[in-house]
Design a protein around this motif. Structure first.
Motif, PDB file in Angstrom:
ATOM      1  N   LYS A 239     -22.225 -19.705 129.345  1.00 20.09           N
ATOM      2  CA  LYS A 239     -23.214 -20.330 127.885  1.00 20.09           C
ATOM      3  C   LYS A 239     -23.074 -20.809 126.758  1.00 20.09           C
ATOM      4  N   THR A 244     -27.411 -17.550 131.042  1.00 19.26           N
ATOM      5  CA  THR A 244     -27.594 -15.485 130.125  1.00 19.26           C
ATOM      6  C   THR A 244     -27.169 -15.186 131.779  1.00 19.26           C
ATOM      7  N   SER A 439     -28.142 -16.233 123.808  1.00 20.73           N
ATOM      8  CA  SER A 439     -27.335 -15.611 124.025  1.00 20.73           C
ATOM      9  C   SER A 439     -26.883 -13.742 123.267  1.00 20.73           C
ATOM     10  N   SER A 628     -16.364 -17.275 121.923  1.00 18.22           N
ATOM     11  CA  SER A 628     -18.326 -17.319 122.046  1.00 18.22           C
ATOM     12  C   SER A 628     -18.662 -18.656 120.982  1.00 18.22           C
ATOM     13  N   ASP A 681     -17.929 -12.312 123.690  1.00 21.49           N
ATOM     14  CA  ASP A 681     -19.856 -11.909 122.837  1.00 21.49           C
ATOM     15  C   ASP A 681     -19.778 -12.426 121.232  1.00 21.49           C
TER      16      ASP A 681
END
Length: 695
Positions: A239, A244, A439, A628, A681
């Motif tokens: 990422k 993706t 993201s 992330s 994420d």
């Protein structure tokens, strides 16, 4: 059926994929289908018809199926069903002896994924269009097609091409050299990726320095925990270079799921090959434009579109009459390739010339021989050219550009190039915000923050993702937007919502965004990112009773965690110059997960070189943990206050989100998996966490 009505399945993927309620319902449907089958035995080849006639999946498979009135199973074509059955087949099973319950579940799960992929494709295809929007939409397709288009099976040509790339570029790697070369005729590639090392090495090949290789677990025999750490590091790092990965989880990598792994490898290799296809890396591309308007357009294009423009620029020199608009149908006849290579390397031409040959395969073979003489690697075969395989043709043209772009080494002096270069911090912040936005899983993929946000549409998409329901879409103008005042209307709504979210928006108007004011755009994006992470933390801290989380709360939490772990480092603020040594963040990472930091690799952080090593290690360890993040080592060395806050908040988010009791299941590693997937994420919106963890 297990104790107390519990339905037990051995496959970890199926355990996570279905709830007990789902399993009980599906077990009943499976039993009904099996009882209705001849001799009470379901055969694999009979499943499509049986599922379709029984209406299995209707109304149960999530959004993809709720949007369609027909039974879910009946919505797949024969070709798509063949792909489903091929995807779930395993070598150790004997489907001719009857389909067991777990094989039935895998078929059902794969059917749902493909229907969802079709529904997403349908949504993406509806509305909008036109030339003005093509750059961003094509970029999204370029980076996401390989991993989200679930209706396609593995391309053996692509697999062979990517295997060749890996064999060529990683042959000297000390850890991988015993496993290479990979035989493209086998599935060894997918087995080799199961420990995560190859993918991490490939990411570093694409964007050197992304992963501190000291953070990769590279023992000969890795346990499940260590493999999972590598997979988590891989996905968060992917990422961070622009891949993706919404549809990929660490368990997919651990299982070696071919279509997902090949899609990820495809993206990583494309990023490597297209790394120089931009004005910053190759300023000579200014030759392609004539005025400031064309320059603005070029800066907003995806690397794929820039490559097409470069190709047509060179073809025009050779008198080629057609315009190439894609890497598929427009180059199937090899005429464009023949002209391009003659323009770039006339000294490498030979007889017979490709254009003197009528047979397309023979002509394509002559083109590739010409490229060989130029020293270009082969990313495709003559048949791949004739078949118009877009990914491989794109890779081939990108490699030609790398070897010989035919542009003048003397840049023409034009006034509209003056504003091309940014200072280092502006460039780093633009990169961080761009990767963060991409993201989030919004429909538009952006290539340049300052250009792609100017119509206001992407900003509205981002706001809708992090503050759902705040955008009035009836008042929004969808791209392509030709009239400037329509763009201003979008940007005015963006600022109106910003004020409602209590952003500081002094002396900024919608027209400032339309005009591409870099300082104001970066300031607004920082407030969006900060709002996003604070809201995520607020939602996790249930004991706060709705109290807003502040920067100071994060600071206090971090200092307390480090102190409670027995360490004595402390940060006074997010601009504390002592943070440049990296010691505090390493202590914080060690406090939230003691085993994640290898202290033998940590330096004192006194000299510049030691600080650099610590900063690089911090970022990789945080990603390995499950954070992330999109900062660079320079942000730590220079103590970029914004990035220090997001780094600390990301670690805090991971810590608060992980289960209170955490242990590794030695049978399948599912506990470790749950933690890392659900926290992969943390810089994205809550909905993007759900999307990435849903698998």
């Amino acid at each position: 059926m297990g104790l107390d009505g519990l339905v037990v399945v051995s496959d970890p993927y199926l355990q996570r994929r279905f709830s007990q309620a789902d399993l009980r319902a599906l077990q009943a449907q499976y039993a009904a289908l099996r009882d209705a089958a001849p001799s009470g035995r379901l055969r694999l080849r009979d499943l499509p018809a049986a599922l379709s006639s029984a209406g299995v999946g209707a109304g149960k498979g999530g959004d993809a199926e709720k949007e369609n009135s027909a039974p879910a199973a009946a919505q797949l074509t024969e070709e798509e069903w063949a792909s489903v059955l091929k995807a779930v087949a395993r070598a150790d099973e004997r489907p001719h002896q009857g389909v067991g319950f777990e094989l039935f579940l895998r078929v059902y799960a794969e059917m749902q994924l493909r229907l969802k992929g079709a529904a997403v494709g349908k949504k993406a295809g509806g509305g909008g269009g036109g030339i003005a929007r093509s750059s961003s939409s094509s970029a999204a397709a370029f980076l996401t097609a390989a991993t989200t288009t679930l209706l396609h099976t593995i391309s053996e040509s692509e697999k062979a091409s990517y295997v060749g790339h890996i064999n060529a570029y990683l042959a000297e790697d000390p850890f991988l050299n015993t496993a290479l070369p990979i035989d493209p005729a086998t599935d060894h590639l997918f087995h080799l990726t199961k420990d995560g090392v190859l993918l991490c090495k490939l990411i570093n090949l694409a964007v050197p320095g992304t992963i501190d290789e000291r953070a990769i677990n590279t023992k000969k025999l890795l346990n499940l925990w260590e493999k999972n750490e590598n997979h988590t590091l891989c996905l968060n790092s992917a990422k961070a270079i622009g891949c993706t990965v919404v549809n990929i989880g660490t368990q997919d990598l651990a299982e070696g799921r071919p279509h997902l792994i090949l899609g990820l490898i495809s993206q990583i290799i494309k990023i490597q090959l297209l790394a120089d296809v931009n004005l910053k890396s190759t300023p000579q591309l200014v030759e392609l434009v004539e005025d400031s308007k064309e320059m603005e357009e070029l800066m907003s294009l995806s690397p794929e579109k820039i490559l097409l423009r470069w190709m047509n620029f060179q073809l025009k020199k050779g008198g080629f009459q057609r315009t190439v608009t894609n890497f598929s149908s427009d180059i199937k006849d090899s005429e464009a390739y023949a002209c391009l290579l003659n323009v770039l390397a006339p000294e490498c031409s030979a007889k017979p010339s490709p254009m003197s040959v009528k047979d397309l395969l023979h002509r394509a073979r002559l083109v590739l021989e010409h490229a060989d003489r130029m020293g270009c690697k082969r990313y495709l075969t003559p048949k791949d050219i004739v078949d118009g395989l877009p990914n491989l043709n794109l890779a081939f043209v990108a490699h030609i550009f790398q070897k010989r772009n035919g542009l003048s080494k003397q840049m023409k002096q034009v006034s509209f190039v003056d504003g091309l270069s940014d200072d280092a911090q502006v460039s780093r912040e633009e990169r961080s915000f761009r990767l963060w936005i991409n993201s989030l899983g919004i429909s538009t993929y952006i290539n340049n923050v300052f250009e792609d946000l100017r119509n206001g549409w992407v900003l509205l998409e981002v706001i809708d993702k992090i503050a759902p329901g705040s955008v009035n879409w009836k008042m929004a103008n969808r791209p392509p937007i030709k009239l400037p005042f329509r763009k201003v209307e979008n940007c005015n709504q963006v600022l109106k919502i910003g004020k409602e979210l209590k952003f500081s928006l002094v002396n900024i108007a919608g027209n400032d965004i339309v005009q591409g004011n870099k300082k104001l755009i970066l300031a607004f994006l920082w407030q969006l990112m900060r709002y996003n992470i604070l809201q995520l933390l607020k939602n996790l801290r249930f004991h706060s009773n709705g109290k807003e989380i502040t920067d100071n709360d994060i600071l206090i939490w971090a200092n307390k965690k480090v102190k409670d772990s027995g360490k004595h480092s402390r940060m006074e603020s997010f601009k504390d110059r002592s943070l440049s040594s990296g010691i505090f963040f390493l202590n914080l990472l060690g406090a939230v997960e003691p085993r994640v930091v290898n202290w033998s690799l940590v330096t004192k952080g006194e000299k510049d070189e030691e600080k650099q090593m610590n900063a690089s290690y911090i970022i990789s360890v945080a990603r390995k943990l499950g954070c992330s993040i999109f900062l660079l080592p320079e942000d730590i060395l220079e103590v970029n206050q914004k990035m220090m806050l997001t780094l600390t908040a990301s670690i805090m988010y991971w810590h608060l989100k992980k289960p209170t009791s955490f242990s590794l299941d030695t049978e399948n590693g599912s506990s470790c998996e749950t933690s890392s997937i659900s926290t992969s994420d943390d810089s994205a919106s809550e909905s993007s966490f759900d999307d990435s963890g849903a698998r």
